[in-house]
Design a protein around this motif. Structure first.
Motif, PDB file in Angstrom:
ATOM      1  N   LEU A  20       2.429  26.049  65.765  1.00 23.56           N
ATOM      2  CA  LEU A  20       1.746  24.837  66.202  1.00 23.56           C
ATOM      3  C   LEU A  20       1.674  24.762  67.716  1.00 23.56           C
ATOM      4  O   LEU A  20       0.620  24.443  68.289  1.00 23.56           O
ATOM      5  CB  LEU A  20       2.464  23.606  65.633  1.00 23.56           C
ATOM      6  CG  LEU A  20       1.877  22.245  66.029  1.00 23.56           C
ATOM      7  CD1 LEU A  20       0.435  22.122  65.551  1.00 23.56           C
ATOM      8  CD2 LEU A  20       2.737  21.113  65.454  1.00 23.56           C
ATOM      9  N   ARG A  21       2.789  25.048  68.390  1.00 21.38           N
ATOM     10  CA  ARG A  21       2.794  25.004  69.858  1.00 21.38           C
ATOM     11  C   ARG A  21       1.804  26.011  70.433  1.00 21.38           C
ATOM     12  O   ARG A  21       1.121  25.732  71.420  1.00 21.38           O
ATOM     13  CB  ARG A  21       4.208  25.275  70.386  1.00 21.38           C
ATOM     14  CG  ARG A  21       5.208  24.183  70.074  1.00 21.38           C
ATOM     15  CD  ARG A  21       6.501  24.377  70.851  1.00 21.38           C
ATOM     16  NE  ARG A  21       7.185  25.609  70.492  1.00 21.38           N
ATOM     17  CZ  ARG A  21       8.043  25.726  69.495  1.00 21.38           C
ATOM     18  NH1 ARG A  21       8.303  24.679  68.720  1.00 21.38           N
ATOM     19  NH2 ARG A  21       8.653  26.880  69.248  1.00 21.38           N
ATOM     20  N   GLN A  24      -1.858  24.904  69.955  1.00 19.42           N
ATOM     21  CA  GLN A  24      -2.246  23.821  70.860  1.00 19.42           C
ATOM     22  C   GLN A  24      -2.725  24.337  72.212  1.00 19.42           C
ATOM     23  O   GLN A  24      -3.326  23.586  72.995  1.00 19.42           O
ATOM     24  CB  GLN A  24      -1.068  22.863  71.049  1.00 19.42           C
ATOM     25  CG  GLN A  24      -0.770  22.031  69.800  1.00 19.42           C
ATOM     26  CD  GLN A  24       0.534  21.274  69.888  1.00 19.42           C
ATOM     27  OE1 GLN A  24       1.405  21.573  70.720  1.00 19.42           O
ATOM     28  NE2 GLN A  24       0.716  20.275  69.034  1.00 19.42           N
ATOM     29  N   GLN A  25      -2.476  25.617  72.493  1.00 18.86           N
ATOM     30  CA  GLN A  25      -2.960  26.203  73.742  1.00 18.86           C
ATOM     31  C   GLN A  25      -4.391  26.720  73.623  1.00 18.86           C
ATOM     32  O   GLN A  25      -4.996  27.103  74.614  1.00 18.86           O
ATOM     33  CB  GLN A  25      -2.048  27.357  74.158  1.00 18.86           C
ATOM     34  CG  GLN A  25      -0.602  26.962  74.380  1.00 18.86           C
ATOM     35  CD  GLN A  25       0.285  28.161  74.651  1.00 18.86           C
ATOM     36  OE1 GLN A  25      -0.167  29.184  75.157  1.00 18.86           O
ATOM     37  NE2 GLN A  25       1.565  28.055  74.301  1.00 18.86           N
ATOM     38  N   SER A  28      -7.395  25.032  75.848  1.00 22.17           N
ATOM     39  CA  SER A  28      -7.423  25.407  77.266  1.00 22.17           C
ATOM     40  C   SER A  28      -7.884  26.847  77.440  1.00 22.17           C
ATOM     41  O   SER A  28      -8.588  27.176  78.406  1.00 22.17           O
ATOM     42  CB  SER A  28      -6.047  25.206  77.904  1.00 22.17           C
ATOM     43  OG  SER A  28      -5.076  26.019  77.267  1.00 22.17           O
ATOM     44  N   CYS A  60      -3.929  29.611  65.098  1.00 25.08           N
ATOM     45  CA  CYS A  60      -4.859  28.582  64.621  1.00 25.08           C
ATOM     46  C   CYS A  60      -5.076  28.695  63.117  1.00 25.08           C
ATOM     47  O   CYS A  60      -5.136  27.682  62.405  1.00 25.08           O
ATOM     48  CB  CYS A  60      -6.189  28.681  65.368  1.00 25.08           C
ATOM     49  SG  CYS A  60      -6.096  28.129  67.089  1.00 25.08           S
ATOM     50  N   ASP A  65      -6.376  25.226  61.814  1.00 21.82           N
ATOM     51  CA  ASP A  65      -7.443  24.868  62.759  1.00 21.82           C
ATOM     52  C   ASP A  65      -8.537  25.935  62.675  1.00 21.82           C
ATOM     53  O   ASP A  65      -8.653  26.806  63.534  1.00 21.82           O
ATOM     54  CB  ASP A  65      -6.874  24.780  64.178  1.00 21.82           C
ATOM     55  CG  ASP A  65      -7.868  24.180  65.174  1.00 21.82           C
ATOM     56  OD1 ASP A  65      -9.056  24.049  64.812  1.00 21.82           O
ATOM     57  OD2 ASP A  65      -7.454  23.861  66.306  1.00 21.82           O
TER      58      ASP A  65
END
Length: 310
Positions: A20-21, A24-25, A28, A60, A65
């Motif tokens: 997950l961490r 989340q990148q 960007s 992802c 995602d």
């Protein structure tokens, strides 16, 4: 680069929080303008960029995602081309992850068959085909596909390990052990493979009497756990396995397959002492790590058994 990617993929599979961490990148990363580059990587910075892109793609997918994963896959496809074997494998992984039902998976499998008909040595697609067969519950077909693959690529350690796990899932202990032995011929210094082989040998003796074959397998199990710890002396699974295997062997009648009971006792005591030191050092840093928790529970059980015996 491949070794780093495999390690990252393993963490993604075992640690949802890490996945997950990392996922989340992705925004960007995608916000940075993609530039067209020549096919040969010009620097290590470029190589790292595309490795990061692949890792983000996998993360992802891991967290669901799909939109970001598609964009990252598009970046990789634009950079390396749709005919690149690695890209083809990642595309297949995306199709598998987004498939709605078994029929969709069968369609992906059919596409893999078509690709392999044109290029029988496309390694990523061979491996994706095995994975999809497993997803469809066709373990026997997956085993046959892996055996065929290994006839052509006998030095693929990952494939031997996959075959070992498939055999193990089907209760075929001897074949699983043989497959891991083949993997160790290719990668003799892999402490995780030595520990896994030790586990399979140990499991093969579970729930059975102390026959000559079981004594031999348990002795081999102890040797592989020792080798695992020789290569990586703070490996939790190696310590766990050595404690379990030596504890069981102390209940077997003495024979000439392993050193004397005194030596086995010393090995057991050494493994428990090293395990406790490892826990004291690392549990404060990562108290929820599953392997450390399992090791702690084992030490508590071993201590309780010792107390009851005195």
């Amino acid at each position: 680069m491949t070794a780093v990617l495999k390690e990252s993929t393993s963490v993604l599979d075992s640690d949802p929080g890490f996945a997950l961490r990392l996922a989340q990148q992705a925004p960007s990363f995608l916000a940075k303008k993609s530039t067209s580059l020549p096919f040969s990587l010009g620097s290590s910075d470029n190589a790292e960029r595309w490795l990061t892109c692949e890792r983000l793609f996998l993360a992802c997918l891991r967290v669901g995602d799909d939109e970001a994963a598609q964009q990252l896959l598009d970046r990789l496809t634009e950079r390396f081309g749709p005919a690149n074997e690695r890209v083809m494998g990642l595309k297949g992984l995306y199709q598998e992850a987004t498939a709605k039902d078994a029929r969709s998976l069968e369609a992906v499998l059919s596409e893999y068959d078509n690709i392999l008909a044109e290029n029988p040595v496309n390694v990523p697609i061979h491996k994706r085909r095995v994975a999809i067969l497993r997803s469809l519950g066709r373990e026997e077909d997956a085993i046959s596909a892996l055996v065929e693959f290994l006839e052509a690529f006998p030095t693929d350690t990952e494939a031997w390990c996959e075959l070992a796990e498939l055999y193990h899932s089907q209760g075929m202990s001897a074949q699983a052990i043989f497959s891991l032995e083949e993997a160790l011929l290719v990668a003799p210094n892999s402490w995780n493979l030595h520990a896994r082989l030790g586990e399979l040998l140990y499991i093969s003796t579970s729930g059975t009497e102390a026959t000559g074959q079981n004594s031999e397998n348990l002795a081999r199990s102890i040797r592989h756990f020792c080798r695992s710890l020789e290569l990586c002396d703070d490996y939790p699974r190696g310590l766990y396995g050595l404690i379990k295997a030596t504890s069981r062997y102390l209940g077997y009648p003495p024979n000439d397959q392993v050193p004397s009971p005194d030596v086995i006792e010393r090995l057991n005591r050494m493994a428990r002492e090293k395990a406790q030191k490892l826990l004291d050092m690392r549990q404060s840093q990562d108290p929820d790590q599953p392997e450390l928790k399992a090791l702690q529970e084992l030490l508590q059980r071993e201590s309780g058994s010792a107390d009851r015996g005195t």
